[in-house]
Design a protein around this motif. Structure first.
Motif, PDB file in Angstrom:
ATOM      1  N   ASP A  11       0.880  -1.175   0.000  1.00  0.00           N
ATOM      2  CA  ASP A  11       0.000   0.000   0.000  1.00  0.00           C
ATOM      3  C   ASP A  11       0.917   1.224   0.000  1.00  0.00           C
ATOM      4  O   ASP A  11       1.439   1.613   1.041  1.00  0.00           O
ATOM      5  CB  ASP A  11      -0.891   0.022   1.249  1.00  0.00           C
ATOM      6  CG  ASP A  11      -1.920  -1.108   1.247  1.00  0.00           C
ATOM      7  OD1 ASP A  11      -1.739  -2.093   0.502  1.00  0.00           O
ATOM      8  OD2 ASP A  11      -2.906  -1.001   2.007  1.00  0.00           O
ATOM      9  N   ASP A  13       1.056   4.709  -0.184  1.00  0.00           N
ATOM     10  CA  ASP A  13       0.199   5.892  -0.013  1.00  0.00           C
ATOM     11  C   ASP A  13       0.782   7.116  -0.715  1.00  0.00           C
ATOM     12  O   ASP A  13       0.045   7.924  -1.262  1.00  0.00           O
ATOM     13  CB  ASP A  13       0.024   6.201   1.475  1.00  0.00           C
ATOM     14  CG  ASP A  13      -0.658   5.063   2.216  1.00  0.00           C
ATOM     15  OD1 ASP A  13      -1.358   4.268   1.558  1.00  0.00           O
ATOM     16  OD2 ASP A  13      -0.481   4.963   3.444  1.00  0.00           O
ATOM     17  N   HIS A  88      -4.464   2.676  -5.669  1.00  0.00           N
ATOM     18  CA  HIS A  88      -4.804   2.791  -4.239  1.00  0.00           C
ATOM     19  C   HIS A  88      -5.734   3.999  -4.081  1.00  0.00           C
ATOM     20  O   HIS A  88      -5.555   4.807  -3.187  1.00  0.00           O
ATOM     21  CB  HIS A  88      -3.519   2.942  -3.422  1.00  0.00           C
ATOM     22  CG  HIS A  88      -3.672   2.719  -1.944  1.00  0.00           C
ATOM     23  ND1 HIS A  88      -4.584   1.852  -1.397  1.00  0.00           N
ATOM     24  CD2 HIS A  88      -3.019   3.271  -0.871  1.00  0.00           C
ATOM     25  CE1 HIS A  88      -4.473   1.876  -0.066  1.00  0.00           C
ATOM     26  NE2 HIS A  88      -3.550   2.732   0.272  1.00  0.00           N
ATOM     27  N   HIS A  92      -6.401   8.720  -1.764  1.00  0.00           N
ATOM     28  CA  HIS A  92      -6.523   8.009  -0.483  1.00  0.00           C
ATOM     29  C   HIS A  92      -7.793   8.417   0.264  1.00  0.00           C
ATOM     30  O   HIS A  92      -7.761   8.785   1.448  1.00  0.00           O
ATOM     31  CB  HIS A  92      -5.285   8.229   0.393  1.00  0.00           C
ATOM     32  CG  HIS A  92      -4.962   7.044   1.271  1.00  0.00           C
ATOM     33  ND1 HIS A  92      -5.573   6.841   2.482  1.00  0.00           N
ATOM     34  CD2 HIS A  92      -4.127   6.001   1.108  1.00  0.00           C
ATOM     35  CE1 HIS A  92      -5.095   5.726   3.028  1.00  0.00           C
ATOM     36  NE2 HIS A  92      -4.222   5.189   2.205  1.00  0.00           N
TER      37      HIS A  92
HETATM   38 ZN   LIG Z   1      -3.120   3.393   2.269  1.00  0.00          ZN
END
Ligand SMILES: [Zn+2]
Length: 276
Positions: A11, A13, A88, A92
């Motif tokens: 993940d 970010d 992703h 976010h």
């Molecule tokens: Zn994340």
């Protein structure tokens, strides 16, 4: 002897994701720098051991802005080394509380801009929802009040709705976490969590999250996978390598050494390799 697949999904970010995921008013530039440094470390390890991972990246990170918000070169570099780039979300977001039109935009724009960055249309086929939300899947009887945006008031508060949008937007797989009522009653352990494999919903693949991190428990999950001949899905955060937890860099180092020592039993490959 047939090998099992280990999928390590990062993940990633990036700056926009960290701004949106951390508590406000506690901002520090250092974790953003650390995360990018750790991505390089992960790529070097992958090269060393010949592993290929999946990186779920925020779409905004591929928009034309300024460093460190724009990290097109890093995304291209990850892809050119044979890893998968997945989405992703765009920035976010907390998906369950969004309006359907916003969810569709985030899902479609992130795919478009990541593919535009890589230069290969159609190459982004995976989606990892931020914060693993929603965790509610109405059709399976799985409800999570922690989603905050609750179905039916919020369409995005149901995994099934995201599956529809993802499928219509050209995605093949998504990682979703949910707990069925029966799983709440009977305590989860490594064995029961590995019982859930990839599920197909209307031709779309839901991939599980078996373990988050690289510590001794992660190694135990892999050993169970080998024993039961089940593919294993592990999650990590590049930023987590700098923190003192189950994703700490010392655990990661041990974990990749372990995987390498088991290379006759394990292939460490991206999720999209299942579909090619
Ligand atoms: Zn994340």
């Amino acid at each position: 002897m047939s090998k099992i697949k280990v999928h390590l999904i990062w993940d990633f970010d990036a700056a926009i994701g960290q701004v949106n995921a951390t508590y406000p008013y506690r901002f520090s530039f250092q974790p953003i720098r650390d995360e990018l440094k750790n991505v390089q470390y992960i790529l070097d390890k992958a090269d060393e051991f010949n592993f290929r991972f999946s990186f779920a990246v925020t779409g905004f990170s591929a928009e034309s802005t300024v460093y460190p918000f724009e990290i097109k070169d890093i995304i291209k570099d990850i892809y050119s080394k044979g890893h998968e780039i997945a989405s992703h979300s765009w920035r976010h977001e907390w998906m369950p509380i969004m309006m359907p039109q916003q969810i569709i935009k985030s899902i479609q724009r992130s795919k478009f801009i990541l593919e535009d960055c890589i230069g290969v249309p159609g190459v982004v086929v995976g989606f990892v929802p931020p914060h693993n939300r929603p965790m509610t899947w109405v059709q399976k009887g799985a409800y999570s009040l922690g989603d905050r945006g609750l179905y039916p008031f919020f369409k995005g508060g149901n995994i099934d709705y995201l599956v529809s949008v993802l499928k219509d937007s050209g995605y093949s797989w998504g990682r979703f976490v949910y707990t069925k009522p029966v799983e709440r009653v009977f305590k989860q352990d490594v064995y029961t969590s590995l019982k859930r494999g990839v599920e197909s919903v209307r031709g779309f693949s839901i991939v599980p999250l078996h373990y988050n991190g690289f510590d001794a428990k992660a190694i135990k999950v892999i050993e169970q996978g080998v024993q039961l001949k089940k593919d294993v899905f592990i999650c990590g955060h590049p930023s987590g390598l700098s923190r003192n937890g189950e994703e700490a860099i010392r655990h990661f180092d041990t974990f990749v050494e372990f995987l390498s020592a088991k290379s006759d039993l394990i292939d460490v490959v991206p999720v999209n390799s299942r579909y090619s």
